[in-house]
Design a protein around this motif. Structure first.
Motif, PDB file in Angstrom:
ATOM      1  N   UNK A 103     -35.563 -64.946  -8.801  1.00 18.65           N
ATOM      2  CA  UNK A 103     -35.697 -64.753 -10.302  1.00 18.65           C
ATOM      3  C   UNK A 103     -37.151 -64.852 -11.000  1.00 18.65           C
ATOM      4  N   UNK A 104     -38.236 -63.452  -9.843  1.00 20.73           N
ATOM      5  CA  UNK A 104     -39.176 -63.632 -10.025  1.00 20.73           C
ATOM      6  C   UNK A 104     -39.139 -61.872 -10.049  1.00 20.73           C
ATOM      7  N   UNK A 105     -40.504 -62.033 -10.865  1.00 18.86           N
ATOM      8  CA  UNK A 105     -40.598 -60.055 -11.256  1.00 18.86           C
ATOM      9  C   UNK A 105     -40.911 -59.494  -9.847  1.00 18.86           C
ATOM     10  N   UNK A 106     -40.884 -58.044  -9.336  1.00 22.39           N
ATOM     11  CA  UNK A 106     -41.331 -57.478  -8.511  1.00 22.39           C
ATOM     12  C   UNK A 106     -41.955 -55.728  -8.488  1.00 22.39           C
ATOM     13  N   UNK A 107     -41.538 -54.853  -7.881  1.00 20.67           N
ATOM     14  CA  UNK A 107     -42.528 -53.772  -8.141  1.00 20.67           C
ATOM     15  C   UNK A 107     -42.471 -52.778  -9.337  1.00 20.67           C
ATOM     16  N   UNK A 109     -39.021 -54.118 -10.724  1.00 24.03           N
ATOM     17  CA  UNK A 109     -38.587 -55.310 -12.244  1.00 24.03           C
ATOM     18  C   UNK A 109     -39.766 -56.249 -12.585  1.00 24.03           C
ATOM     19  N   UNK A 110     -40.362 -55.528 -13.776  1.00 20.31           N
ATOM     20  CA  UNK A 110     -40.813 -56.654 -14.155  1.00 20.31           C
ATOM     21  C   UNK A 110     -40.201 -57.651 -14.668  1.00 20.31           C
ATOM     22  N   UNK A 111     -39.348 -58.568 -14.615  1.00 18.73           N
ATOM     23  CA  UNK A 111     -38.296 -59.079 -15.446  1.00 18.73           C
ATOM     24  C   UNK A 111     -39.377 -59.631 -16.292  1.00 18.73           C
ATOM     25  N   UNK A 112     -40.785 -60.462 -15.755  1.00 19.18           N
ATOM     26  CA  UNK A 112     -41.752 -61.953 -16.599  1.00 19.18           C
ATOM     27  C   UNK A 112     -42.003 -61.033 -18.175  1.00 19.18           C
ATOM     28  N   UNK A 113     -41.699 -59.440 -18.252  1.00 20.90           N
ATOM     29  CA  UNK A 113     -41.826 -58.755 -19.769  1.00 20.90           C
ATOM     30  C   UNK A 113     -40.302 -58.562 -21.177  1.00 20.90           C
ATOM     31  N   UNK A 172     -32.474 -52.097 -14.460  1.00 22.61           N
ATOM     32  CA  UNK A 172     -32.752 -52.960 -15.237  1.00 22.61           C
ATOM     33  C   UNK A 172     -31.577 -54.068 -15.625  1.00 22.61           C
ATOM     34  N   UNK A 173     -30.648 -54.369 -14.673  1.00 15.04           N
ATOM     35  CA  UNK A 173     -29.617 -55.672 -14.529  1.00 15.04           C
ATOM     36  C   UNK A 173     -30.598 -56.754 -14.259  1.00 15.04           C
ATOM     37  N   UNK A 174     -31.084 -56.154 -12.964  1.00 11.86           N
ATOM     38  CA  UNK A 174     -32.131 -57.304 -12.377  1.00 11.86           C
ATOM     39  C   UNK A 174     -33.348 -57.664 -13.285  1.00 11.86           C
ATOM     40  N   UNK A 175     -33.715 -57.019 -13.897  1.00 15.25           N
ATOM     41  CA  UNK A 175     -34.889 -57.424 -15.393  1.00 15.25           C
ATOM     42  C   UNK A 175     -34.305 -58.497 -16.122  1.00 15.25           C
ATOM     43  N   UNK A 176     -33.172 -57.510 -16.790  1.00 11.23           N
ATOM     44  CA  UNK A 176     -32.381 -58.915 -17.357  1.00 11.23           C
ATOM     45  C   UNK A 176     -32.149 -60.012 -17.610  1.00 11.23           C
ATOM     46  N   UNK A 177     -31.742 -60.197 -16.446  1.00 10.80           N
ATOM     47  CA  UNK A 177     -30.865 -61.300 -15.501  1.00 10.80           C
ATOM     48  C   UNK A 177     -31.846 -62.630 -14.718  1.00 10.80           C
ATOM     49  N   UNK A 178     -32.686 -61.796 -14.495  1.00 12.60           N
ATOM     50  CA  UNK A 178     -33.924 -62.576 -14.229  1.00 12.60           C
ATOM     51  C   UNK A 178     -34.595 -62.905 -14.813  1.00 12.60           C
ATOM     52  N   UNK A 181     -32.981 -66.276 -16.024  1.00 11.10           N
ATOM     53  CA  UNK A 181     -32.901 -67.401 -15.339  1.00 11.10           C
ATOM     54  C   UNK A 181     -31.898 -67.506 -14.365  1.00 11.10           C
ATOM     55  N   UNK A 182     -31.228 -65.936 -14.409  1.00  9.48           N
ATOM     56  CA  UNK A 182     -30.491 -65.208 -13.065  1.00  9.48           C
ATOM     57  C   UNK A 182     -30.274 -65.215 -12.508  1.00  9.48           C
ATOM     58  N   UNK A 183     -30.115 -65.432 -11.081  1.00  8.44           N
ATOM     59  CA  UNK A 183     -30.787 -64.880  -9.783  1.00  8.44           C
ATOM     60  C   UNK A 183     -30.421 -63.054  -9.871  1.00  8.44           C
ATOM     61  N   UNK A 184     -31.105 -62.196  -9.595  1.00  7.07           N
ATOM     62  CA  UNK A 184     -30.484 -61.388  -9.131  1.00  7.07           C
ATOM     63  C   UNK A 184     -30.745 -60.132  -8.338  1.00  7.07           C
ATOM     64  N   UNK A 185     -30.155 -59.955  -6.994  1.00  8.02           N
ATOM     65  CA  UNK A 185     -31.152 -58.719  -6.173  1.00  8.02           C
ATOM     66  C   UNK A 185     -29.904 -56.933  -6.494  1.00  8.02           C
TER      67      UNK A 185
END
Length: 258
Positions: A103-107, A109-113, A172-178, A181-185
């Motif tokens: 669910x969290x941002x990663x290197x 996939x800056x999902x929080x943005x 893109x999938x991981x960033x938008x899903x995270x 609030x949807x876990x994505x890996x």
């Protein structure tokens, strides 16, 4: 469906001759490995467990300036195609511990943005319907361009450029899903029908109590792919890592129906 996999790789290596490989199929739900063999010339080999306890990674210490390897496998894929839209959303407080880091941002996939964008564009949907809408948006907005990105491209750049390869589609999938609030890996796979033939990347999203494979490029269905490894983003599952420079001599990845 049964898949046959054939990988041939040749690289010039730096003097250390140490390579970390993520090539071998994982014991993973929905697939059964019938045969798997990795052969590396002039190498001492050891194995370590993959991320999230899925699959394995191979250390090869090569006493020769070039690496020559072949990997062959046959796998029976039994996972069915599943329609995403009816699948239920899992409230955050009910998520199992294994999903929380995804669910969290990663290197890459800056999902929080993306929280504001996701809320405005997909805020009236839930669960599988939201994931399906995200995949539809990606299919409409992005173009598959092999030269459009590199190993340092992040999802922020992809969002602006709207083009890339499978790696960028997964980010893109991981960033938008995270952000929703949807876990994505990120999952590295062998897929039938990948064009051009190569190692492939897809996403896994957590819906209705299970991980679901989705390919945002549209090249492979879940029953046409075999999983190698999973991670937060591409940095966790690179097919090859070296201590120093490595120069490609030749490489081929072939996946066919057995």
């Amino acid at each position: 469906m049964k898949l046959k996999i054939d990988v041939q790789m040749s690289y010039d290596l730096d003097p250390s001759g140490t390579v970390l490989l993520t090539l071998e199929l994982a014991e993973f739900p929905g697939q059964r490995i019938l045969r798997s063999a990795l052969d590396i010339d002039h190498a001492r080999v050891s194995r370590v467990q993959g991320a999230e306890g899925i699959g394995q990674r191979t250390w090869a210490r090569i006493s020769y300036p070039q690496m020559w390897l072949g990997y062959t496998a046959q796998v029976e894929v039994t996972r069915p195609k599943v329609e995403l839209a009816p699948l239920a959303h899992t409230p955050m407080h009910d998520l199992p511990g294994e999903t929380l880091s995804f669910l969290r941002p990663s290197r890459f996939c800056q999902s929080d943005k993306f929280a504001t964008f996701v809320d405005r564009r997909f805020g009236d949907m839930q669960g599988g319907a939201k994931v399906a809408a995200i995949l539809e948006w990606i299919a409409e907005e992005m173009i598959y361009v092999p030269t459009a990105s590199n190993s340092e491209t992040t999802v922020m750049e992809t969002f602006v450029d709207r083009q890339g390869v499978c790696r960028d589609y997964v980010h893109m999938v991981c960033a938008l899903c995270r952000a929703a609030g949807i876990p994505a890996r990120y999952a590295s796979v062998y897929g039938r029908g990948v064009t051009p033939p190569d190692f492939h990347a897809v996403a896994e999203v957590w819906l209705d109590g299970a991980w679901r494979l989705v390919d945002a490029t549209g090249m492979c269905a879940p029953d046409e792919m075999a999983v190698i490894a999973v991670g937060r983003d591409a940095c966790d599952v690179a097919f090859m890592e070296t201590e120093g420079p490595a120069m490609l001599i030749s490489q081929s990845v072939t996946v066919t129906a057995a």
